[in-house]
Design an enzyme around this catalytic site. Structure first.
Site, short mmCIF file in Angstrom:
data_model
loop_
_atom_site.label_atom_id
_atom_site.label_comp_id
_atom_site.label_asym_id
_atom_site.label_seq_id
_atom_site.Cartn_x
_atom_site.Cartn_y
_atom_site.Cartn_z
N CYS A 278 39.90 59.71 45.82
CA CYS A 278 40.27 59.10 47.10
C CYS A 278 41.72 59.35 47.50
O CYS A 278 42.10 59.01 48.61
CB CYS A 278 40.04 57.59 47.02
SG CYS A 278 41.07 56.85 45.76
N CYS B 281 37.94 53.56 40.55
CA CYS B 281 39.23 52.92 40.88
C CYS B 281 39.87 52.32 39.63
O CYS B 281 41.09 52.29 39.51
CB CYS B 281 39.02 51.81 41.90
SG CYS B 281 37.96 52.28 43.26
FE1 FES Z 1 40.86 54.78 45.82
FE2 FES Z 1 39.61 52.71 44.87
S1 FES Z 1 39.01 53.89 46.57
S2 FES Z 1 41.32 53.68 44.05
#
Ligand code: FES
Length: 147
Positions: free
Chosen positions: A33, A103
């Site tokens: 992400c 995450c």
């Molecule tokens: Fe990036 Fe959770 S979506 S760390």
């Protein structure tokens, strides 16, 4: 969707901030992400983690897992801190939704990167600790998107 503990740590994160002259600093990026996390460790001469702080540019699950992970490593020796895996942190938080499991890796990787920094500076070996893959150094944040 989120446990009460996750919500608590997200809404009231523990140990947010920085430590000046930290014994070890680790910055990592999440490949999935692009979120970024930095952990600061204050370690005494007996290799005990006296204080820990974190900063994150990341989602709620990353905030909650980092908050819990910092609570779990505080007071431990650097070797014991290796047992604070993302799995252990998730269990302590009563779980995370499957799409948010990645995450929780951010906190584990950032702690490992900070431990690595400390070990390098002090010429010590921490069993099981590997060189971080994605350590981002000061001034290189622009490259974070590549991780
Ligand atoms: Fe990036 Fe959770 S979506 S760390």
């Amino acid at each position: 969707m989120y446990s009460a503990k996750v919500m608590d740590h997200f809404e009231h994160p523990r140990n947010v901030g920085e430590i000046e002259d930290a014994s070890g600093v680790g910055t990592v990026g999440n490949a999935k992400c692009g979120d970024i996390m930095r952990i600061y460790l204050d370690i005494d001469e007996n290799q005990i983690i006296k204080d820990v702080k974190f900063k994150t540019f990341g989602c709620g699950a990353a905030v909650a897992t980092s908050s819990m992970a910092t609570e779990m490593v505080k007071g431990k020796t650097v070797q014991e801190a290796m047992e604070v895996t993302n799995k252990a942190v998730m269990e302590a938080l009563d779980g995370l939704p499957p799409v948010k499991v990645h995450c929780s890796l951010l906190a584990e990787e950032a702690i490992h990167a900070a431990l690595w920094d400390y070990a390098q500076k002090n010429g010590i070996t921490i069993e099981g600790l590997q060189k971080p893959k994605s350590d981002i150094h000061e001034g290189e944040e622009d490259e974070a998107e590549e991780y």
